[in-house]
Write a protein that holds these residues in place. Structure first.
Motif, PDB file in Angstrom:
ATOM      1  N   ARG A  18       0.713  -1.049   0.193  1.00  0.00           N
ATOM      2  CA  ARG A  18       0.025   0.159  -0.076  1.00  0.00           C
ATOM      3  C   ARG A  18       0.791   1.247   0.134  1.00  0.00           C
ATOM      4  O   ARG A  18       0.658   2.181  -0.599  1.00  0.00           O
ATOM      5  CB  ARG A  18      -0.883  -0.212   1.189  1.00  0.00           C
ATOM      6  CG  ARG A  18      -2.097  -1.162   1.146  1.00  0.00           C
ATOM      7  CD  ARG A  18      -2.886  -1.079   2.517  1.00  0.00           C
ATOM      8  NE  ARG A  18      -3.886  -2.158   2.313  1.00  0.00           N
ATOM      9  CZ  ARG A  18      -5.079  -2.053   1.662  1.00  0.00           C
ATOM     10  NH1 ARG A  18      -5.461  -0.971   1.467  1.00  0.00           N
ATOM     11  NH2 ARG A  18      -6.009  -3.144   1.830  1.00  0.00           N
ATOM     12  N   ALA A  20       3.766   1.520  -1.146  1.00  0.00           N
ATOM     13  CA  ALA A  20       4.563   1.582  -2.537  1.00  0.00           C
ATOM     14  C   ALA A  20       3.592   2.221  -3.557  1.00  0.00           C
ATOM     15  O   ALA A  20       3.913   3.130  -4.471  1.00  0.00           O
ATOM     16  CB  ALA A  20       5.149   0.196  -3.046  1.00  0.00           C
ATOM     17  N   PHE A  21       2.290   1.745  -3.425  1.00  0.00           N
ATOM     18  CA  PHE A  21       1.335   2.185  -4.189  1.00  0.00           C
ATOM     19  C   PHE A  21       1.014   3.562  -4.268  1.00  0.00           C
ATOM     20  O   PHE A  21       1.007   4.371  -5.252  1.00  0.00           O
ATOM     21  CB  PHE A  21       0.021   1.184  -4.055  1.00  0.00           C
ATOM     22  CG  PHE A  21      -1.231   1.517  -5.247  1.00  0.00           C
ATOM     23  CD1 PHE A  21      -1.069   1.266  -6.444  1.00  0.00           C
ATOM     24  CD2 PHE A  21      -2.300   2.167  -4.785  1.00  0.00           C
ATOM     25  CE1 PHE A  21      -1.801   1.606  -7.393  1.00  0.00           C
ATOM     26  CE2 PHE A  21      -3.247   2.696  -5.380  1.00  0.00           C
ATOM     27  CZ  PHE A  21      -3.085   2.447  -7.035  1.00  0.00           C
ATOM     28  N   SER A  23       3.020   5.729  -3.060  1.00  0.00           N
ATOM     29  CA  SER A  23       4.192   6.561  -3.278  1.00  0.00           C
ATOM     30  C   SER A  23       4.378   6.681  -4.769  1.00  0.00           C
ATOM     31  O   SER A  23       4.699   7.772  -5.425  1.00  0.00           O
ATOM     32  CB  SER A  23       5.582   5.831  -2.938  1.00  0.00           C
ATOM     33  OG  SER A  23       6.664   6.424  -3.224  1.00  0.00           O
ATOM     34  N   GLY A  24       3.785   5.536  -5.691  1.00  0.00           N
ATOM     35  CA  GLY A  24       3.871   5.559  -7.068  1.00  0.00           C
ATOM     36  C   GLY A  24       2.947   6.761  -7.512  1.00  0.00           C
ATOM     37  O   GLY A  24       3.077   7.503  -8.386  1.00  0.00           O
ATOM     38  N   LEU A  25       1.658   6.744  -6.842  1.00  0.00           N
ATOM     39  CA  LEU A  25       0.393   7.715  -7.114  1.00  0.00           C
ATOM     40  C   LEU A  25       1.099   8.940  -7.014  1.00  0.00           C
ATOM     41  O   LEU A  25       1.186   9.984  -7.721  1.00  0.00           O
ATOM     42  CB  LEU A  25      -0.564   7.407  -6.431  1.00  0.00           C
ATOM     43  CG  LEU A  25      -1.439   6.167  -6.958  1.00  0.00           C
ATOM     44  CD1 LEU A  25      -2.678   6.008  -6.292  1.00  0.00           C
ATOM     45  CD2 LEU A  25      -1.994   6.281  -8.375  1.00  0.00           C
ATOM     46  N   ASN A  26       1.980   9.376  -5.802  1.00  0.00           N
ATOM     47  CA  ASN A  26       2.255  10.664  -5.479  1.00  0.00           C
ATOM     48  C   ASN A  26       3.165  10.926  -6.635  1.00  0.00           C
ATOM     49  O   ASN A  26       3.203  12.140  -7.276  1.00  0.00           O
ATOM     50  CB  ASN A  26       2.979  10.592  -4.470  1.00  0.00           C
ATOM     51  CG  ASN A  26       3.238  11.907  -3.866  1.00  0.00           C
ATOM     52  OD1 ASN A  26       2.706  12.735  -4.279  1.00  0.00           O
ATOM     53  ND2 ASN A  26       4.412  12.235  -3.140  1.00  0.00           N
ATOM     54  N   LEU A  27       4.246   9.996  -7.040  1.00  0.00           N
ATOM     55  CA  LEU A  27       5.142  10.404  -8.085  1.00  0.00           C
ATOM     56  C   LEU A  27       4.549  10.845  -9.543  1.00  0.00           C
ATOM     57  O   LEU A  27       4.870  11.760 -10.160  1.00  0.00           O
ATOM     58  CB  LEU A  27       5.977   9.225  -8.507  1.00  0.00           C
ATOM     59  CG  LEU A  27       7.397   9.599  -9.460  1.00  0.00           C
ATOM     60  CD1 LEU A  27       8.102  10.666  -9.105  1.00  0.00           C
ATOM     61  CD2 LEU A  27       7.957   8.243  -9.573  1.00  0.00           C
ATOM     62  N   VAL A  28       3.605   9.767  -9.859  1.00  0.00           N
ATOM     63  CA  VAL A  28       2.844  10.253 -11.112  1.00  0.00           C
ATOM     64  C   VAL A  28       1.937  11.676 -11.011  1.00  0.00           C
ATOM     65  O   VAL A  28       2.062  12.348 -12.048  1.00  0.00           O
ATOM     66  CB  VAL A  28       1.695   9.032 -11.409  1.00  0.00           C
ATOM     67  CG1 VAL A  28       0.912   9.534 -12.451  1.00  0.00           C
ATOM     68  CG2 VAL A  28       2.569   7.913 -11.745  1.00  0.00           C
TER      69      VAL A  28
END
Length: 72
Positions: A18, A20-21, A23-28
């Protein structure tokens, strides 16, 4: 079955997935925001209407291409 054998490791793994997901959304989101701002600045810089002074007699603009019957 599998979850019975994992025990507390399952909750730690679930939490890591959760995080990591998210964090990925934040980066996107940050990349999309940056691209939007850059695109907006480029639009303002490149697609500005250039104002030219009007012709000496702006009423006659385009008349040289009209048939004689329509110029009367």
């Amino acid at each position: 079955m599998v979850s019975e054998h994992m025990g507390s490791d399952h909750t730690a793994l679930d939490h890591m997935v959760r995080v990591a997901f998210a964090s990925g959304l934040n980066l996107v989101a940050v990349v999309a925001e940056t691209a939007g701002i850059v695109a907006g600045v480029l639009v303002l810089a490149l697609v500005r209407a250039r104002r030219e002074p009007p012709a000496e007699d702006s009423r006659d603009l385009g008349r040289e291409h009209m048939p004689v019957a329509e110029t009367v």
